[in-house]
Design a protein around this motif. Structure first.
Motif, PDB file in Angstrom:
ATOM      1  N   VAL A 146       8.644  -2.442  -6.949  1.00  0.00           N
ATOM      2  CA  VAL A 146       8.140  -1.102  -7.387  1.00  0.00           C
ATOM      3  C   VAL A 146       6.931  -1.117  -7.073  1.00  0.00           C
ATOM      4  CG1 VAL A 146       7.811  -0.130  -9.962  1.00  0.00           C
ATOM      5  CG2 VAL A 146       9.596  -1.923  -9.417  1.00  0.00           C
ATOM      6  N   VAL A 147       6.560   0.418  -6.410  1.00  0.00           N
ATOM      7  CA  VAL A 147       5.291   0.545  -6.007  1.00  0.00           C
ATOM      8  C   VAL A 147       4.487   1.555  -6.891  1.00  0.00           C
ATOM      9  CG1 VAL A 147       4.051   1.642  -3.734  1.00  0.00           C
ATOM     10  CG2 VAL A 147       6.147   0.191  -3.619  1.00  0.00           C
ATOM     11  N   TYR A 148       3.387   1.263  -7.065  1.00  0.00           N
ATOM     12  CA  TYR A 148       2.380   2.148  -7.969  1.00  0.00           C
ATOM     13  C   TYR A 148       1.194   3.095  -7.178  1.00  0.00           C
ATOM     14  CZ  TYR A 148       3.703   0.455 -12.574  1.00  0.00           C
ATOM     15  OH  TYR A 148       4.579   0.257 -13.807  1.00  0.00           O
ATOM     16  N   MET A 149       1.281   4.114  -7.627  1.00  0.00           N
ATOM     17  CA  MET A 149       0.442   5.109  -6.949  1.00  0.00           C
ATOM     18  C   MET A 149      -0.551   5.748  -8.015  1.00  0.00           C
ATOM     19  SD  MET A 149       3.438   6.512  -4.232  1.00  0.00           S
ATOM     20  CE  MET A 149       4.463   6.259  -5.614  1.00  0.00           C
ATOM     21  N   LEU A 150      -1.893   5.983  -7.416  1.00  0.00           N
ATOM     22  CA  LEU A 150      -2.612   7.046  -8.245  1.00  0.00           C
ATOM     23  C   LEU A 150      -3.012   8.078  -7.192  1.00  0.00           C
ATOM     24  CD1 LEU A 150      -4.971   4.750 -10.561  1.00  0.00           C
ATOM     25  CD2 LEU A 150      -4.221   7.127 -10.943  1.00  0.00           C
ATOM     26  N   ASP A 151      -3.106   9.253  -7.674  1.00  0.00           N
ATOM     27  CA  ASP A 151      -3.326  10.402  -6.798  1.00  0.00           C
ATOM     28  C   ASP A 151      -2.296  10.183  -5.659  1.00  0.00           C
ATOM     29  OD1 ASP A 151      -5.145  12.522  -6.413  1.00  0.00           O
ATOM     30  OD2 ASP A 151      -5.589  11.735  -4.790  1.00  0.00           O
ATOM     31  N   ARG A 152      -2.826  10.282  -4.295  1.00  0.00           N
ATOM     32  CA  ARG A 152      -2.014   9.962  -3.270  1.00  0.00           C
ATOM     33  C   ARG A 152      -1.991   8.987  -2.672  1.00  0.00           C
ATOM     34  NH1 ARG A 152      -5.739  14.547  -0.738  1.00  0.00           N
ATOM     35  NH2 ARG A 152      -5.891  15.028  -3.020  1.00  0.00           N
ATOM     36  N   PHE A 153      -2.840   7.761  -3.370  1.00  0.00           N
ATOM     37  CA  PHE A 153      -3.069   6.369  -2.909  1.00  0.00           C
ATOM     38  C   PHE A 153      -2.040   5.360  -3.458  1.00  0.00           C
ATOM     39  CE2 PHE A 153      -6.757   8.802  -2.911  1.00  0.00           C
ATOM     40  CZ  PHE A 153      -7.283   8.810  -1.713  1.00  0.00           C
ATOM     41  N   VAL A 154      -1.367   4.609  -2.662  1.00  0.00           N
ATOM     42  CA  VAL A 154      -0.704   3.386  -3.206  1.00  0.00           C
ATOM     43  C   VAL A 154      -1.799   2.314  -3.502  1.00  0.00           C
ATOM     44  CG1 VAL A 154       0.744   1.466  -2.376  1.00  0.00           C
ATOM     45  CG2 VAL A 154       1.061   3.676  -1.508  1.00  0.00           C
ATOM     46  N   ILE A 155      -1.720   1.826  -4.842  1.00  0.00           N
ATOM     47  CA  ILE A 155      -2.707   0.891  -5.289  1.00  0.00           C
ATOM     48  C   ILE A 155      -2.176  -0.418  -5.597  1.00  0.00           C
ATOM     49  CG2 ILE A 155      -4.068   2.731  -6.594  1.00  0.00           C
ATOM     50  CD1 ILE A 155      -2.728   2.050  -9.032  1.00  0.00           C
ATOM     51  N   GLY A 156      -0.825  -0.572  -5.332  1.00  0.00           N
ATOM     52  CA  GLY A 156      -0.192  -1.760  -5.539  1.00  0.00           C
ATOM     53  C   GLY A 156       1.159  -1.937  -5.975  1.00  0.00           C
ATOM     54  N   GLY A 157       1.590  -2.951  -6.477  1.00  0.00           N
ATOM     55  CA  GLY A 157       3.031  -2.824  -7.022  1.00  0.00           C
ATOM     56  C   GLY A 157       3.354  -4.083  -7.423  1.00  0.00           C
ATOM     57  N   PHE A 158       4.752  -4.389  -7.788  1.00  0.00           N
ATOM     58  CA  PHE A 158       5.181  -5.747  -8.134  1.00  0.00           C
ATOM     59  C   PHE A 158       6.756  -5.959  -7.734  1.00  0.00           C
ATOM     60  CE2 PHE A 158       5.033  -2.927 -11.885  1.00  0.00           C
ATOM     61  CZ  PHE A 158       6.295  -2.911 -12.189  1.00  0.00           C
ATOM     62  N   TYR A 159       7.236  -7.228  -7.848  1.00  0.00           N
ATOM     63  CA  TYR A 159       8.747  -7.286  -7.767  1.00  0.00           C
ATOM     64  C   TYR A 159       9.142  -7.270  -9.143  1.00  0.00           C
ATOM     65  CZ  TYR A 159       8.983  -7.975  -2.702  1.00  0.00           C
ATOM     66  OH  TYR A 159       8.956  -7.651  -1.223  1.00  0.00           O
ATOM     67  N   ARG A 160      10.211  -6.406  -9.363  1.00  0.00           N
ATOM     68  CA  ARG A 160      10.958  -6.667 -10.816  1.00  0.00           C
ATOM     69  C   ARG A 160      11.935  -7.754 -10.369  1.00  0.00           C
ATOM     70  NH1 ARG A 160      12.735  -1.827 -11.515  1.00  0.00           N
ATOM     71  NH2 ARG A 160      10.988  -1.248 -13.266  1.00  0.00           N
ATOM     72  N   VAL A 161      12.107  -8.778 -11.225  1.00  0.00           N
ATOM     73  CA  VAL A 161      13.108 -10.026 -10.682  1.00  0.00           C
ATOM     74  C   VAL A 161      13.788 -10.194 -11.941  1.00  0.00           C
ATOM     75  CG1 VAL A 161      12.838 -12.404  -9.945  1.00  0.00           C
ATOM     76  CG2 VAL A 161      11.028 -10.944  -9.258  1.00  0.00           C
ATOM     77  N   HIS A 162      15.018 -10.628 -11.690  1.00  0.00           N
ATOM     78  CA  HIS A 162      15.980 -10.837 -12.730  1.00  0.00           C
ATOM     79  C   HIS A 162      17.185 -11.985 -12.507  1.00  0.00           C
ATOM     80  CE1 HIS A 162      18.530 -10.309 -16.206  1.00  0.00           C
ATOM     81  NE2 HIS A 162      17.927  -9.165 -16.619  1.00  0.00           N
ATOM     82  N   THR A 163      16.910 -13.115 -13.281  1.00  0.00           N
ATOM     83  CA  THR A 163      17.447 -14.125 -12.813  1.00  0.00           C
ATOM     84  C   THR A 163      19.035 -14.089 -13.088  1.00  0.00           C
ATOM     85  OG1 THR A 163      17.043 -15.175 -14.753  1.00  0.00           O
ATOM     86  CG2 THR A 163      15.603 -15.832 -12.925  1.00  0.00           C
ATOM     87  N   GLY A 164      19.536 -13.119 -14.203  1.00  0.00           N
ATOM     88  CA  GLY A 164      20.813 -13.066 -14.749  1.00  0.00           C
ATOM     89  C   GLY A 164      21.479 -11.693 -13.952  1.00  0.00           C
ATOM     90  N   ARG A 165      20.756 -11.142 -13.039  1.00  0.00           N
ATOM     91  CA  ARG A 165      21.772  -9.907 -12.473  1.00  0.00           C
ATOM     92  C   ARG A 165      21.848 -10.190 -10.739  1.00  0.00           C
ATOM     93  NH1 ARG A 165      21.588  -5.147 -15.920  1.00  0.00           N
ATOM     94  NH2 ARG A 165      21.919  -6.035 -17.997  1.00  0.00           N
TER      95      ARG A 165
END
Length: 430
Positions: free
Chosen positions: A344-363
């Protein structure tokens, strides 16, 4: 911080896509700069991506992101800089900002997101207060978070065409509330700048509208880089007039699913992909992973049992679902510690500012991961993903996430087009 260990083998089509994106990096960044001269990016946004090994595509675009607390703290300064840029674009003289969150007073994960967002905004140089739409809060209420932080929620006060809280008249109102239940009268006809605009709320916005805009963006970008647009773009269709409780519209939904599966099979055959196609059926508005099902046959949407009908018929705020997007299913082949993951990638204005992995052990790799039981692992960018090392291998640390940042920004550009009234739309250009 090192990049999380991924089981995904960066080979085959995706490695080829990454090579082409890296080779075209100067042209890509120049193209984006031109696009942002013509279009105003949303204030912020987050994009759910899926890396199938043969395809890298966005599957959802959220204009009221709620996971700022899950970002890598190393890139907090980048977020502050991006917030400064956004505020300069929307309201250069902004000194006071009113942040209106969701009404989740007991959801500590969400409140930690609000606290992270407040920290970014304050360091960007604006005074921030929290005004709530929650009718249960009639006086300033202090909330203590598990990590020791405190938030002060205050009831909103409207005077004429201005909205604020006691003793605080803001220049800008920032919504971190997706307006699923509609636009409250309190927010209508204000003279202050509201970000994102009210039309970005789920009471009016539709996912099919976003992906229609993304179709155009992806096709233009694919021509620039020299790729098949399908590699970065999921097919979709729209079915409305549904009533899951009464089973109205089942036949039309099944026909759409069957046609979509046929399109995917033909594309798989064209690209030599040995995988069973599947389709995601989800509510055409809303978040939180509600109203979503994954199917491999049209028969699976005929004669749903009571539990399935209940799951599909209602989303956030208790709203009934009569309108769905039928979207090409993009499997994820990314795993972290033996659990299925998606970026999942996060942006503020036109800039990429980070993100994270959404992780699920049961899916599984073909299921919706935005569900109870998920957890988050920050995307540990070795460097900001907008600054790749074009002399290094495509899967080296600085480059691994560059392609993610590019595709996420394509979704952000589509959102910018989506939010512009049709009479003001500016054509994309290579």
């Amino acid at each position: 911080m090192s990049v999380p260990h991924l089981v995904t083998a960066q080979s085959g089509p995706i490695l080829d896509l990454e090579r082409k994106i890296l080779a075209a990096q100067p042209e890509i960044e120049h193209w984006f700069r031109n696009q942002w001269q013509e279009q105003t990016p949303p204030f912020y946004g987050s994009v759910d991506l899926r890396n199938a090994g043969f395809k890298l595509a966005p599957v959802d675009m959220n204009l009221f992101p709620g996971g700022f607390n899950n970002l890598n703290r190393d890139f907090h300064p980048l977020a502050v800089q991006a917030a400064m840029s956004a505020l300069e674009d929307f309201c250069p003289s902004a000194r006071r900002l009113l942040l209106i969150p969701e009404n989740h007073t007991r959801n500590n994960f969400y409140l930690q997101n609000v606290a992270a967002l407040v920290r970014i905004l304050r360091q960007a140089g604006v005074a921030v207060r929290l005004g709530t739409l929650n009718p249960e809060i009639t006086e300033p209420s202090a909330l203590e978070l598990p990590d020791g932080q405190k938030l002060l929620l205050e009831p909103l006060i409207r005077q004429g065409n201005r909205l604020g809280v006691a003793g605080f008249d803001p220049c800008v109102i920032l919504l971190n509330n997706d307006l699923s239940g509609g636009v409250p009268a309190m927010l209508s006809d204000l003279e202050q700048t509201i970000l994102p605009p009210l039309r970005a709320g789920w009471s009016t916005r539709r996912k099919t509208g976003h992906f229609a805009a993304y179709d155009h963006v992806a096709e233009t970008f694919a021509g620039l880089v020299g790729i098949d647009p399908w590699v970065i773009n999921p097919y979709f269709d729209h079915v409305d007039g549904l009533d899951f409780h009464q089973r109205d519209g089942e036949d039309r939904l099944a026909a759409s699913v069957d046609a979509m599966l046929g399109r995917i099979r033909r594309k798989y055959a064209e690209h030599g992909i040995d995988h069973t196609p599947f389709v995601i059926v989800k509510a055409n508005a809303g978040t939180y992973g509600m109203g979503v099902m994954s199917v491999k046959s049209a028969d699976e949407v005929i004669g749903l049992n009571r539990k399935q009908r209940n799951k599909m018929s209602v989303i956030k705020e208790g709203l009934e679902v009569h309108d769905v997007i039928v979207q090409e299913g993009v499997p994820t082949f990314e795993h972290i510690d033996d659990a299925v993951a998606e970026p999942v990638v996060y942006m503020l204005d036109r800039f990429v500012i980070g993100g994270f992995y959404r992780v699920h052990t049961g899916r599984g790799p073909e299921e919706n991961l935005n569900a109870p039981g998920m957890h988050f692992v920050p995307l540990a960018f070795a460097t900001p993903c907008s600054t790749p090392d074009c002399d290094a291998a495509p899967d080296s640390e600085p480059n691994r996430f560059y392609a993610y940042g590019v595709v996420a920004r394509l979704a952000l550009l589509a959102a910018a087009h989506e939010l512009v009234p049709a009479t003001q739309e500016v054509a994309l250009a290579v």
